[in-house]
Design a protein around this motif. Structure first.
Motif, PDB file in Angstrom:
ATOM      1  N   LEU A 219      12.391   1.181  -0.764  1.00  0.00           N
ATOM      2  CA  LEU A 219      11.558   2.372  -0.595  1.00  0.00           C
ATOM      3  C   LEU A 219      10.847   2.732  -1.892  1.00  0.00           C
ATOM      4  O   LEU A 219       9.687   3.168  -1.878  1.00  0.00           O
ATOM      5  N   THR A 223       6.654   2.974  -2.216  1.00  0.00           N
ATOM      6  CA  THR A 223       5.898   4.150  -2.649  1.00  0.00           C
ATOM      7  C   THR A 223       5.153   3.881  -3.953  1.00  0.00           C
ATOM      8  O   THR A 223       4.046   4.390  -4.161  1.00  0.00           O
ATOM      9  N   MET A 279      13.089   8.420   6.301  1.00  0.00           N
ATOM     10  CA  MET A 279      12.287   7.986   5.154  1.00  0.00           C
ATOM     11  C   MET A 279      11.838   6.542   5.303  1.00  0.00           C
ATOM     12  O   MET A 279      10.686   6.200   5.026  1.00  0.00           O
ATOM     13  N   ILE A 283       7.788   5.670   5.771  1.00  0.00           N
ATOM     14  CA  ILE A 283       7.147   4.949   4.664  1.00  0.00           C
ATOM     15  C   ILE A 283       6.540   3.637   5.161  1.00  0.00           C
ATOM     16  O   ILE A 283       5.396   3.295   4.816  1.00  0.00           O
ATOM     17  N   PHE A 305       2.667  10.666   3.749  1.00  0.00           N
ATOM     18  CA  PHE A 305       3.343   9.626   2.968  1.00  0.00           C
ATOM     19  C   PHE A 305       3.889  10.202   1.665  1.00  0.00           C
ATOM     20  O   PHE A 305       5.030   9.923   1.269  1.00  0.00           O
ATOM     21  N   TYR A 306       3.085  11.002   0.995  1.00  0.00           N
ATOM     22  CA  TYR A 306       3.509  11.562  -0.287  1.00  0.00           C
ATOM     23  C   TYR A 306       4.584  12.639  -0.125  1.00  0.00           C
ATOM     24  O   TYR A 306       5.415  12.830  -1.019  1.00  0.00           O
ATOM     25  N   ARG A 309       7.601  10.596   0.071  1.00  0.00           N
ATOM     26  CA  ARG A 309       7.890  10.073  -1.268  1.00  0.00           C
ATOM     27  C   ARG A 309       8.627  11.118  -2.112  1.00  0.00           C
ATOM     28  O   ARG A 309       9.565  10.794  -2.837  1.00  0.00           O
TER      29      ARG A 309
END
Length: 393
Positions: A219, A223, A279, A283, A305-306, A309
Protein backbone atom coordinates in the motif's frame (compact mmCIF):
# COMPACT_ATOMS: atom_id res chain seq x y z
CA UNK A 1 11.59 13.77 31.70
CA UNK A 2 10.38 17.18 30.55
CA UNK A 3 13.46 17.48 28.34
CA UNK A 4 12.70 14.09 26.81
CA UNK A 5 9.07 15.02 26.15
CA UNK A 6 10.28 18.06 24.19
CA UNK A 7 11.15 15.52 21.49
CA UNK A 8 7.48 15.46 20.50
CA UNK A 9 7.24 19.05 19.30
CA UNK A 10 10.71 18.85 17.78
CA UNK A 11 9.66 15.81 15.77
CA UNK A 12 6.66 17.84 14.62
CA UNK A 13 9.06 20.56 13.44
CA UNK A 14 11.24 18.01 11.63
CA UNK A 15 8.15 16.59 9.97
CA UNK A 16 7.18 20.06 8.76
CA UNK A 17 10.67 20.73 7.39
CA UNK A 18 10.76 17.33 5.72
CA UNK A 19 7.38 17.69 4.05
CA UNK A 20 7.36 21.43 3.27
CA UNK A 21 8.24 20.47 -0.28
CA UNK A 22 7.80 23.49 -2.48
CA UNK A 23 9.19 21.70 -5.52
CA UNK A 24 6.71 18.81 -5.55
CA UNK A 25 3.87 20.41 -7.53
CA UNK A 26 6.24 21.43 -10.32
CA UNK A 27 9.17 19.01 -10.29
CA UNK A 28 8.03 17.35 -13.52
CA UNK A 29 7.85 20.77 -15.18
CA UNK A 30 11.32 21.59 -13.83
CA UNK A 31 12.75 18.42 -15.35
CA UNK A 32 10.93 18.98 -18.64
CA UNK A 33 12.16 22.58 -18.80
CA UNK A 34 15.71 21.22 -18.65
CA UNK A 35 14.98 18.77 -21.48
CA UNK A 36 14.63 15.55 -19.47
CA UNK A 37 12.29 12.85 -20.79
CA UNK A 38 10.00 10.75 -18.60
CA UNK A 39 12.39 7.81 -18.87
CA UNK A 40 15.21 9.93 -17.44
CA UNK A 41 12.91 11.25 -14.74
CA UNK A 42 11.87 7.76 -13.68
CA UNK A 43 15.55 6.75 -13.70
CA UNK A 44 16.24 9.57 -11.23
CA UNK A 45 13.33 8.37 -9.12
CA UNK A 46 14.62 4.80 -9.27
CA UNK A 47 18.07 5.99 -8.17
CA UNK A 48 16.43 7.68 -5.20
CA UNK A 49 14.44 4.56 -4.30
CA UNK A 50 17.41 2.23 -4.72
CA UNK A 51 19.59 4.45 -2.56
CA UNK A 52 16.98 4.32 0.17
CA UNK A 53 16.77 0.55 -0.26
CA UNK A 54 20.54 0.17 0.10
CA UNK A 55 20.79 2.37 3.22
CA UNK A 56 17.39 1.71 4.80
CA UNK A 57 18.17 -1.33 6.94
CA UNK A 58 21.74 -0.23 7.86
CA UNK A 59 20.36 3.16 8.91
CA UNK A 60 17.70 1.52 11.07
CA UNK A 61 20.33 -0.65 12.71
CA UNK A 62 22.55 2.40 13.17
CA UNK A 63 19.63 4.11 14.88
CA UNK A 64 19.00 1.14 17.17
CA UNK A 65 22.66 0.81 18.12
CA UNK A 66 24.12 4.34 18.09
CA UNK A 67 21.12 6.51 18.79
CA UNK A 68 18.08 8.12 17.24
CA UNK A 69 19.41 11.70 17.49
CA UNK A 70 22.69 10.98 15.70
CA UNK A 71 20.91 9.18 12.88
CA UNK A 72 18.34 11.94 12.41
CA UNK A 73 21.08 14.58 12.42
CA UNK A 74 23.02 12.79 9.66
CA UNK A 75 19.82 12.46 7.66
CA UNK A 76 18.97 16.15 7.83
CA UNK A 77 22.50 17.15 6.79
CA UNK A 78 22.46 14.83 3.75
CA UNK A 79 19.05 16.18 2.74
CA UNK A 80 20.21 19.78 2.92
CA UNK A 81 23.22 19.06 0.70
CA UNK A 82 21.05 17.20 -1.82
CA UNK A 83 18.61 20.06 -2.21
CA UNK A 84 21.55 22.44 -2.45
CA UNK A 85 22.66 20.60 -5.59
CA UNK A 86 19.18 20.90 -7.09
CA UNK A 87 19.16 24.60 -6.24
CA UNK A 88 22.39 25.42 -8.07
CA UNK A 89 23.10 22.67 -10.64
CA UNK A 90 21.40 21.76 -13.92
CA UNK A 91 22.90 18.56 -15.32
CA UNK A 92 21.42 15.06 -15.18
CA UNK A 93 24.62 13.78 -13.55
CA UNK A 94 24.40 16.25 -10.65
CA UNK A 95 20.75 15.38 -10.22
CA UNK A 96 21.75 11.73 -9.87
CA UNK A 97 24.20 12.67 -7.12
CA UNK A 98 21.52 14.80 -5.47
CA UNK A 99 19.03 11.92 -5.56
CA UNK A 100 21.59 9.65 -3.90
CA UNK A 101 22.10 12.18 -1.08
CA UNK A 102 18.34 12.69 -0.73
CA UNK A 103 17.90 8.92 -0.58
CA UNK A 104 20.52 8.67 2.16
CA UNK A 105 18.77 11.46 4.05
CA UNK A 106 15.37 9.82 3.74
CA UNK A 107 16.65 6.40 4.82
CA UNK A 108 18.29 7.87 7.94
CA UNK A 109 15.11 9.71 8.95
CA UNK A 110 12.37 7.25 8.03
CA UNK A 111 11.69 4.74 10.77
CA UNK A 112 13.97 6.54 13.21
CA UNK A 113 11.52 9.42 13.71
CA UNK A 114 8.60 7.05 14.35
CA UNK A 115 10.70 4.94 16.71
CA UNK A 116 11.76 8.01 18.69
CA UNK A 117 8.16 9.22 18.89
CA UNK A 118 6.93 5.86 20.21
CA UNK A 119 9.76 5.61 22.75
CA UNK A 120 9.31 9.21 23.91
CA UNK A 121 5.64 8.52 24.57
CA UNK A 122 6.47 5.24 26.28
CA UNK A 123 8.97 6.99 28.55
CA UNK A 124 6.09 9.16 29.76
CA UNK A 125 3.69 6.23 30.08
CA UNK A 126 1.67 7.44 27.06
CA UNK A 127 2.41 4.78 24.45
CA UNK A 128 -1.34 4.14 24.06
CA UNK A 129 -1.54 7.59 22.46
CA UNK A 130 0.83 6.62 19.65
CA UNK A 131 -1.80 6.30 16.91
CA UNK A 132 -3.18 9.71 17.88
CA UNK A 133 0.26 11.35 17.73
CA UNK A 134 1.34 9.49 14.60
CA UNK A 135 -1.85 10.61 12.90
CA UNK A 136 -1.21 14.16 14.04
CA UNK A 137 2.40 14.03 12.80
CA UNK A 138 1.26 12.76 9.40
CA UNK A 139 -1.48 15.41 9.31
CA UNK A 140 0.97 18.20 10.13
CA UNK A 141 3.36 16.93 7.46
CA UNK A 142 0.66 16.93 4.82
CA UNK A 143 -0.70 20.33 5.84
CA UNK A 144 2.86 21.61 5.50
CA UNK A 145 3.17 19.93 2.10
CA UNK A 146 -0.12 21.50 1.04
CA UNK A 147 0.91 25.02 2.05
CA UNK A 148 4.28 24.47 0.41
CA UNK A 149 2.43 23.57 -2.78
CA UNK A 150 0.83 27.00 -2.94
CA UNK A 151 4.11 28.76 -2.25
CA UNK A 152 5.96 26.50 -4.70
CA UNK A 153 3.42 27.24 -7.42
CA UNK A 154 3.80 30.97 -6.87
CA UNK A 155 7.61 30.78 -6.88
CA UNK A 156 7.57 28.63 -9.99
CA UNK A 157 5.65 31.38 -11.74
CA UNK A 158 8.88 33.43 -11.60
CA UNK A 159 11.33 30.58 -12.00
CA UNK A 160 11.11 26.80 -11.72
CA UNK A 161 14.42 26.99 -9.85
CA UNK A 162 13.11 29.09 -6.95
CA UNK A 163 11.18 26.25 -5.21
CA UNK A 164 14.42 24.26 -4.96
CA UNK A 165 16.32 27.21 -3.51
CA UNK A 166 13.61 27.62 -0.89
CA UNK A 167 13.76 23.87 -0.21
CA UNK A 168 17.47 24.11 0.49
CA UNK A 169 16.85 26.85 3.07
CA UNK A 170 14.11 24.84 4.81
CA UNK A 171 16.34 21.76 4.97
CA UNK A 172 19.18 23.74 6.53
CA UNK A 173 16.87 25.01 9.27
CA UNK A 174 16.09 21.41 10.28
CA UNK A 175 19.70 20.60 11.16
CA UNK A 176 19.88 22.43 14.54
CA UNK A 177 16.47 21.04 15.53
CA UNK A 178 17.70 17.48 14.93
CA UNK A 179 20.85 18.24 16.91
CA UNK A 180 18.76 19.28 19.94
CA UNK A 181 16.77 16.01 20.22
CA UNK A 182 17.15 13.91 23.38
CA UNK A 183 17.96 10.21 23.39
CA UNK A 184 15.67 7.86 25.33
CA UNK A 185 17.63 5.79 27.87
CA UNK A 186 17.36 2.07 27.10
CA UNK A 187 17.90 -0.88 29.39
CA UNK A 188 18.41 -3.20 26.42
CA UNK A 189 21.85 -3.88 25.02
CA UNK A 190 21.04 -3.03 21.42
CA UNK A 191 24.45 -4.17 20.19
CA UNK A 192 23.42 -7.75 21.01
CA UNK A 193 20.79 -7.62 18.23
CA UNK A 194 22.56 -7.81 14.85
CA UNK A 195 20.53 -7.37 11.68
CA UNK A 196 20.89 -11.08 10.91
CA UNK A 197 19.20 -11.97 14.19
CA UNK A 198 16.35 -9.56 13.44
CA UNK A 199 15.81 -11.06 9.99
CA UNK A 200 15.85 -14.55 11.52
CA UNK A 201 13.26 -13.37 14.05
CA UNK A 202 11.02 -12.11 11.24
CA UNK A 203 11.38 -15.34 9.28
CA UNK A 204 10.83 -17.87 12.03
CA UNK A 205 9.29 -16.24 15.10
CA UNK A 206 7.20 -13.29 13.91
CA UNK A 207 5.67 -14.26 10.60
CA UNK A 208 2.60 -12.14 11.37
CA UNK A 209 4.86 -9.09 11.66
CA UNK A 210 6.52 -10.07 8.38
CA UNK A 211 3.10 -10.23 6.74
CA UNK A 212 2.14 -6.83 8.10
CA UNK A 213 5.39 -5.33 6.81
CA UNK A 214 4.73 -6.73 3.33
CA UNK A 215 1.09 -5.63 3.22
CA UNK A 216 1.98 -2.16 4.50
CA UNK A 217 4.75 -1.95 1.90
CA UNK A 218 2.41 -2.77 -0.98
CA UNK A 219 0.00 0.00 0.00
CA UNK A 220 2.89 2.37 0.72
CA UNK A 221 4.43 1.77 -2.72
CA UNK A 222 1.03 2.23 -4.39
CA UNK A 223 0.34 5.61 -2.81
CA UNK A 224 3.93 6.74 -3.38
CA UNK A 225 3.80 5.97 -7.09
CA UNK A 226 0.45 7.68 -7.54
CA UNK A 227 1.98 10.86 -6.09
CA UNK A 228 5.36 10.64 -7.80
CA UNK A 229 4.55 9.16 -11.21
CA UNK A 230 0.90 9.71 -12.09
CA UNK A 231 -0.39 12.85 -10.41
CA UNK A 232 1.34 15.58 -12.39
CA UNK A 233 0.94 13.87 -15.79
CA UNK A 234 -2.78 13.63 -14.97
CA UNK A 235 -2.85 17.36 -14.26
CA UNK A 236 -0.97 17.98 -17.50
CA UNK A 237 -3.49 15.96 -19.53
CA UNK A 238 -6.20 18.24 -18.11
CA UNK A 239 -4.23 21.23 -19.50
CA UNK A 240 -4.17 22.65 -15.99
CA UNK A 241 -2.23 25.96 -15.62
CA UNK A 242 1.00 25.77 -13.63
CA UNK A 243 -0.37 27.84 -10.74
CA UNK A 244 -3.29 25.42 -10.35
CA UNK A 245 -0.84 22.54 -10.09
CA UNK A 246 0.10 24.02 -6.71
CA UNK A 247 -3.50 24.64 -5.69
CA UNK A 248 -4.64 21.12 -6.59
CA UNK A 249 -1.58 19.62 -4.90
CA UNK A 250 -2.32 21.65 -1.78
CA UNK A 251 -5.95 20.54 -1.66
CA UNK A 252 -4.94 16.89 -1.91
CA UNK A 253 -2.33 17.21 0.83
CA UNK A 254 -4.88 18.86 3.09
CA UNK A 255 -7.20 15.90 2.51
CA UNK A 256 -4.40 13.53 3.53
CA UNK A 257 -3.78 15.63 6.64
CA UNK A 258 -7.46 15.67 7.63
CA UNK A 259 -7.94 11.91 7.24
CA UNK A 260 -4.63 11.20 9.04
CA UNK A 261 -5.73 13.41 11.95
CA UNK A 262 -8.89 11.34 12.37
CA UNK A 263 -7.24 7.98 11.66
CA UNK A 264 -7.31 6.88 15.30
CA UNK A 265 -11.07 7.47 15.41
CA UNK A 266 -11.58 5.46 12.24
CA UNK A 267 -9.48 2.67 13.74
CA UNK A 268 -11.65 2.55 16.88
CA UNK A 269 -14.93 2.93 14.99
CA UNK A 270 -14.50 0.36 12.22
CA UNK A 271 -11.85 -2.02 13.57
CA UNK A 272 -8.44 -2.94 12.23
CA UNK A 273 -9.54 -5.85 10.06
CA UNK A 274 -12.17 -3.75 8.25
CA UNK A 275 -9.78 -0.83 7.80
CA UNK A 276 -7.16 -3.07 6.20
CA UNK A 277 -9.63 -4.54 3.68
CA UNK A 278 -11.08 -1.14 2.83
CA UNK A 279 -7.72 0.55 2.29
CA UNK A 280 -6.47 -2.24 0.02
CA UNK A 281 -9.55 -2.28 -2.23
CA UNK A 282 -9.89 1.49 -2.53
CA UNK A 283 -6.21 2.07 -3.31
CA UNK A 284 -6.14 -0.62 -6.03
CA UNK A 285 -9.41 0.64 -7.54
CA UNK A 286 -8.15 4.21 -7.41
CA UNK A 287 -5.69 3.61 -10.27
CA UNK A 288 -8.42 2.25 -12.54
CA UNK A 289 -10.80 5.08 -11.71
CA UNK A 290 -8.15 7.71 -12.49
CA UNK A 291 -7.68 5.99 -15.86
CA UNK A 292 -11.43 5.75 -16.55
CA UNK A 293 -12.98 9.00 -15.27
CA UNK A 294 -12.87 11.80 -17.88
CA UNK A 295 -12.05 15.48 -17.48
CA UNK A 296 -11.90 17.36 -14.22
CA UNK A 297 -14.14 14.76 -12.55
CA UNK A 298 -10.92 12.77 -12.05
CA UNK A 299 -10.06 15.21 -9.27
CA UNK A 300 -12.88 13.67 -7.19
CA UNK A 301 -11.27 10.24 -7.61
CA UNK A 302 -7.89 11.63 -6.59
CA UNK A 303 -9.51 13.23 -3.54
CA UNK A 304 -10.86 9.83 -2.43
CA UNK A 305 -7.49 8.19 -3.10
CA UNK A 306 -5.68 10.78 -0.99
CA UNK A 307 -8.19 10.44 1.85
CA UNK A 308 -7.40 6.73 1.97
CA UNK A 309 -3.69 7.51 1.79
CA UNK A 310 -4.04 9.69 4.88
CA UNK A 311 -5.61 6.80 6.81
CA UNK A 312 -3.15 4.18 5.61
CA UNK A 313 0.10 5.85 6.61
CA UNK A 314 -0.42 6.25 10.39
CA UNK A 315 -2.57 3.14 10.82
CA UNK A 316 -0.25 0.67 9.11
CA UNK A 317 2.79 2.18 10.80
CA UNK A 318 1.00 1.85 14.13
CA UNK A 319 0.08 -1.79 13.50
CA UNK A 320 3.73 -2.58 12.84
CA UNK A 321 4.81 -0.80 16.03
CA UNK A 322 2.29 -2.80 18.07
CA UNK A 323 3.76 -6.07 16.78
CA UNK A 324 7.42 -5.01 17.17
CA UNK A 325 9.73 -5.44 20.21
CA UNK A 326 11.29 -2.21 21.49
CA UNK A 327 14.91 -3.13 20.84
CA UNK A 328 14.46 -3.57 17.09
CA UNK A 329 11.79 -0.94 16.35
CA UNK A 330 13.81 1.38 14.10
CA UNK A 331 15.28 -1.54 12.16
CA UNK A 332 11.82 -3.08 11.61
CA UNK A 333 10.40 0.24 10.41
CA UNK A 334 13.42 0.64 8.14
CA UNK A 335 12.80 -2.82 6.70
CA UNK A 336 9.27 -1.65 5.82
CA UNK A 337 10.65 1.43 4.06
CA UNK A 338 13.27 -0.75 2.36
CA UNK A 339 10.58 -2.99 0.87
CA UNK A 340 8.51 0.03 -0.24
CA UNK A 341 11.47 1.60 -2.05
CA UNK A 342 12.47 -1.70 -3.65
CA UNK A 343 8.95 -2.13 -5.00
CA UNK A 344 8.92 1.46 -6.26
CA UNK A 345 12.38 1.13 -7.82
CA UNK A 346 11.33 -1.96 -9.77
CA UNK A 347 7.85 -0.81 -10.78
CA UNK A 348 8.53 2.88 -11.51
CA UNK A 349 10.62 2.44 -14.71
CA UNK A 350 8.12 -0.11 -16.05
CA UNK A 351 5.20 2.25 -15.55
CA UNK A 352 7.17 5.19 -16.96
CA UNK A 353 8.07 3.13 -20.05
CA UNK A 354 4.46 2.09 -20.55
CA UNK A 355 3.27 5.70 -20.25
CA UNK A 356 5.88 6.83 -22.82
CA UNK A 357 5.38 4.01 -25.33
CA UNK A 358 1.64 3.54 -24.93
CA UNK A 359 -0.47 5.90 -22.80
CA UNK A 360 -0.79 7.09 -19.23
CA UNK A 361 -4.14 5.27 -19.06
CA UNK A 362 -2.55 1.87 -19.76
CA UNK A 363 0.13 2.50 -17.14
CA UNK A 364 -2.57 3.28 -14.54
CA UNK A 365 -4.51 0.13 -15.39
CA UNK A 366 -1.36 -1.99 -15.06
CA UNK A 367 -0.54 -0.37 -11.71
CA UNK A 368 -4.03 -1.15 -10.39
CA UNK A 369 -3.74 -4.81 -11.40
CA UNK A 370 -0.30 -5.16 -9.81
CA UNK A 371 -1.26 -3.63 -6.48
CA UNK A 372 -4.55 -5.52 -6.31
CA UNK A 373 -2.73 -8.84 -6.71
CA UNK A 374 0.19 -8.05 -4.41
CA UNK A 375 -2.10 -6.61 -1.73
CA UNK A 376 -4.44 -9.59 -1.95
CA UNK A 377 -1.61 -12.10 -1.56
CA UNK A 378 -0.17 -10.37 1.50
CA UNK A 379 -3.62 -9.88 3.03
CA UNK A 380 -4.31 -13.61 2.74
CA UNK A 381 -0.98 -14.16 4.46
CA UNK A 382 -2.10 -11.94 7.36
CA UNK A 383 -5.36 -13.84 7.69
CA UNK A 384 -3.65 -17.23 7.65
CA UNK A 385 -1.15 -16.12 10.30
CA UNK A 386 -3.93 -14.65 12.50
CA UNK A 387 -2.15 -11.30 12.68
CA UNK A 388 -5.38 -9.47 13.52
CA UNK A 389 -5.77 -11.58 16.67
CA UNK A 390 -2.51 -10.19 18.02
CA UNK A 391 -3.43 -6.62 17.04
CA UNK A 392 -6.72 -6.77 18.95
CA UNK A 393 -5.43 -8.69 21.98
Amino acid sequence: MADVQSNIWKLYVLKISRWFMMFMPVFMLFYNDLGLELRQITLLQSTYYLTIAVFEIPSGYLSDVYGRRNTLLLGTIATAIGFGMYAFESSFTWFMVAEILLGVGMSFVSGTDSALLFETLKAGGKESQYIHHEGRVVAIGNFAEGMAGILGGLLAGWSLRYPYIGQCVISLLAVPVAASLKEIPSHINRKSQPVGAILKYLRYEAKDLTGMILFSSVLGAATLLMAKIFLQPTFRELNMPVFWFGVAWTALQFLVGISAYFSSRADRRFGRRNMVWTMWLLIAAGFWLVAAVPGYAVLCVLALFYLVRGLATPLLRSYINLLTPDHMRATILSIRSFVIRCMAAVVSPLLGWMADVYTLRYALILAGIMFLLMGGITLLMLIRLRAFDRLTS
